[in-house]
Design a protein around this motif. Structure first.
Motif, PDB file in Angstrom:
ATOM      1  N   LEU A 335       0.839  -1.203   0.000  1.00 48.39           N
ATOM      2  CA  LEU A 335       0.000   0.000   0.000  1.00 48.39           C
ATOM      3  C   LEU A 335       0.876   1.256   0.000  1.00 48.39           C
ATOM      4  CD1 LEU A 335      -2.770  -1.270   2.435  1.00 48.39           C
ATOM      5  CD2 LEU A 335      -3.100  -0.680   0.029  1.00 48.39           C
ATOM      6  N   ARG A 336       2.002   1.175   0.724  1.00 50.85           N
ATOM      7  CA  ARG A 336       2.941   2.309   0.717  1.00 50.85           C
ATOM      8  C   ARG A 336       3.515   2.519  -0.680  1.00 50.85           C
ATOM      9  NH1 ARG A 336       6.652   1.408   5.984  1.00 50.85           N
ATOM     10  NH2 ARG A 336       5.265   2.317   7.533  1.00 50.85           N
ATOM     11  N   GLU A 337       3.928   1.404  -1.321  1.00 48.26           N
ATOM     12  CA  GLU A 337       4.502   1.503  -2.667  1.00 48.26           C
ATOM     13  C   GLU A 337       3.511   2.112  -3.656  1.00 48.26           C
ATOM     14  OE1 GLU A 337       7.053  -2.453  -1.922  1.00 48.26           O
ATOM     15  OE2 GLU A 337       5.733  -2.495  -3.694  1.00 48.26           O
ATOM     16  N   LEU A 338       2.250   1.730  -3.480  1.00 45.42           N
ATOM     17  CA  LEU A 338       1.228   2.259  -4.391  1.00 45.42           C
ATOM     18  C   LEU A 338       0.901   3.716  -4.063  1.00 45.42           C
ATOM     19  CD1 LEU A 338      -1.162  -0.843  -4.370  1.00 45.42           C
ATOM     20  CD2 LEU A 338       0.099  -0.005  -6.358  1.00 45.42           C
ATOM     21  N   GLY A 339       1.377   4.192  -2.914  1.00 44.12           N
ATOM     22  CA  GLY A 339       1.083   5.557  -2.484  1.00 44.12           C
ATOM     23  C   GLY A 339      -0.385   5.713  -2.102  1.00 44.12           C
ATOM     24  N   THR A 340      -0.990   4.621  -1.657  1.00 43.70           N
ATOM     25  CA  THR A 340      -2.414   4.648  -1.288  1.00 43.70           C
ATOM     26  C   THR A 340      -2.630   5.695  -0.196  1.00 43.70           C
ATOM     27  OG1 THR A 340      -2.364   2.274  -1.667  1.00 43.70           O
ATOM     28  CG2 THR A 340      -4.351   3.171  -0.616  1.00 43.70           C
ATOM     29  N   ASP A 345       0.238   2.053   8.439  1.00 46.24           N
ATOM     30  CA  ASP A 345       1.110   1.377   9.384  1.00 46.24           C
ATOM     31  C   ASP A 345       0.320   0.533  10.392  1.00 46.24           C
ATOM     32  OD1 ASP A 345       3.799   0.895  10.045  1.00 46.24           O
ATOM     33  OD2 ASP A 345       3.393   1.900  11.954  1.00 46.24           O
ATOM     34  N   HIS A 346      -0.921   0.967  10.667  1.00 51.50           N
ATOM     35  CA  HIS A 346      -1.704   0.237  11.671  1.00 51.50           C
ATOM     36  C   HIS A 346      -1.911  -1.226  11.281  1.00 51.50           C
ATOM     37  CE1 HIS A 346      -5.331   0.406   9.153  1.00 51.50           C
ATOM     38  NE2 HIS A 346      -4.937   1.617   8.854  1.00 51.50           N
ATOM     39  N   VAL A 347      -1.938  -1.516   9.965  1.00 55.27           N
ATOM     40  CA  VAL A 347      -2.156  -2.901   9.527  1.00 55.27           C
ATOM     41  C   VAL A 347      -1.019  -3.783  10.036  1.00 55.27           C
ATOM     42  CG1 VAL A 347      -2.355  -4.441   7.529  1.00 55.27           C
ATOM     43  CG2 VAL A 347      -3.440  -2.201   7.478  1.00 55.27           C
ATOM     44  N   ALA A 348       0.208  -3.255   9.994  1.00 57.25           N
ATOM     45  CA  ALA A 348       1.355  -4.035  10.467  1.00 57.25           C
ATOM     46  C   ALA A 348       1.433  -4.032  11.993  1.00 57.25           C
ATOM     47  CB  ALA A 348       2.639  -3.473   9.878  1.00 57.25           C
ATOM     48  N   ARG A 349       0.948  -2.949  12.596  1.00 53.77           N
ATOM     49  CA  ARG A 349       1.047  -2.808  14.059  1.00 53.77           C
ATOM     50  C   ARG A 349       0.043  -3.699  14.788  1.00 53.77           C
ATOM     51  NH1 ARG A 349       0.312   2.714  14.135  1.00 53.77           N
ATOM     52  NH2 ARG A 349      -1.844   2.441  14.750  1.00 53.77           N
TER      53      ARG A 349
END
Ligand SMILES: Cc1ncc(COP(=O)(O)O)c(C=O)c1O
Length: 406
Positions: A335-340, A345-349
């Motif tokens: 999602l970061r790469e796509l610049g969404t 970050d909450h998804v990983a947290r």
């Protein structure tokens, strides 16, 4: 007129409805992120290798597997489950202040606890407080047993983190001696747990207010990959002298979904009370299911009692937990790469099997209808449904709806 003409339609269960819709969808791109069942990289149910070994052991049992267990359940399961929840050095076990009864998985444990509390809670008009949000079935179970249900704040919907201030304030503001339902670990649906320090604050307020803790432990091993760490909150409350109930499920951490294997534990302050508490729990079990079923209990009991299998099980869970973590980080990175737009970050947290994505109901609808991607209406995904083959597709679909695709 029919005898049943006064029966209204019950509200649909979100998860069951989602699973029917998903099963009926034959699109090649379909991704089911609804049900919290562990999947392998091909999207198939993952049977834990240790359970395969236990199956062979149980199959070779010379006494057969069709004997009635008797009220209370299988001792190998109930005693193993006690140690798993409270720890090998638990003062409550040593002082014989715990009674454990086998139940029909976690749901049955919740129901036996709810009926028991309805009959014996003090004061009789105490309400049961559940987190906002919580597993959808909590309210249904508690209301079916006749409780008044209230909520305490839990999720900060702006940060998708814990609203600890709101939670503590609500526990403080509640009348004294209420029943507080707490998720022991890997909170469903948010994937947000209190830290150890926050659990201590929660225990402080509950002690001050005389509240009774009722823990639901459906995902032990899923939060940190370590069953002992995941029991931190329960063991803290026991060490601080609370009496409590714990509903425990082996559906997820042993992959025994269909076997319906679980336990309910009651910790009393005084061992003299165990006789009456156990007699009532046995009576409730006898009146509803007599006793829970044998096969899953034998599998779980075998794993819990054999040191070698236990170690293997811990290893299997570590593997599950690492895979889930990798999927969380993978989704965040894509999602970061796509610049969404948004902070992902909450998804990983978040932890455990579930994540709160923060997607809205209209976005969830578009994901389902246009992208064949299934998640609950509140935007919760079961991370266990992601795999190396669908994760790019999922990230691109989420990116599209966040950017306004309709
Ligand atoms: C928080 C929570 N409690 C209890 C359960 C009950 O699970 P089971 O009856 O499958 O053991 C679940 C399952 O989804 C859950 O998420």
């Amino acid at each position: 007129m029919s005898y049943f003409s006064n029966v209204p339609q019950a509200p649909a269960d979100g998860i069951l409805k989602l699973s029917v819709l998903s099963k009926a969808d034959s699109d090649a791109n379909k991704v089911d992120l609804g049900v919290g069942a562990y999947r392998d990289d091909n999207g198939k149910p993952w049977v834990l290798p240790v359970i395969r070994t236990a199956e062979q052991r149980v199959a070779s049992d010379p006494n057969g597997n069709h004997e009635y267990l008797g009220v209370g359940g299988l001792p190998a399961l109930t005693s193993g489950a006690q140690t798993l929840i409270f720890g090998p050095d638990s003062p409550a076990i040593r002082e014989k202040r715990v009674y454990t009864i086998q139940t029909i998985s976690g749901t049955g444990a919740n129901m036996v606890a709810a009926v028991f509390l309805k009959q014996f809670k003090q004061p009789a008009d105490a309400a049961v407080y559940i987190s906002k949000p919580t597993w959808g079935n909590h309210r249904s179970i508690l209301q079916t047993a006749g409780h008044e249900v209230r909520e305490y704040r839990y999720c900060n919907y702006d940060t998708l983190g814990l609203d600890i201030a709101g939670m503590l304030a609500d526990l403080r503001a509640a009348p004294r001696n209420q029943i507080i339902l707490l998720h022991a670990c890997a909170h469903n649906p948010t994937g947000i747990d209190p830290t150890e320090q926050q659990w201590q604050q929660i225990a402080d307020v509950m002690e001050e207010r005389g509240h009774f803790p009722f823990f639901d432990c459906a995902y032990q091993g899923f939060a940190t990959g370590d069953v002992d760490k995941d029991a931190y909150a329960i063991r803290l409350f026991v060490a601080r002298g609370f009496e409590l109930l714990v509903a425990e499920s082996f559906a997820k951490n042993m992959g025994l979904y269909g076997e319906r294997t679980g336990c309910l534990h009651a910790v009393t302050g005084d061992s003299a009370l165990v006789a009456s508490v156990s007699s009532q729990l046995n009576r409730l079990s006898r009146a509803t299911i007599s006793t829970a079923s044998a096969y899953g209990a034998k599998l779980a009991g075998t794993v819990l009692q054999d040191p070698e299998l236990y170690r293997e099980w811990v290893g299997n869970m570590g593997e599950m937990s690492r895979r889930i973590k990798a999927m969380r980080e993978g989704l965040r990175d894509r999602l970061r790469e796509l610049g969404t737009p948004g902070d992902w970050d909450h998804v990983a947290r978040q932890i455990g099997m579930f994540s709160f994505t923060g997607l809205s109901k209209p976005q969830v609808d578009v994901l389902r209808e246009k992208y064949h991607l299934y998640m609950t209406d509140d935007g919760r995904i079961s991370v266990a449904g992601l795999n190396s083959r669908n994760i790019d597709y999922v990230a691109r679909a989420i990116d599209a709806v966040v950017r306004g695709d309709r």
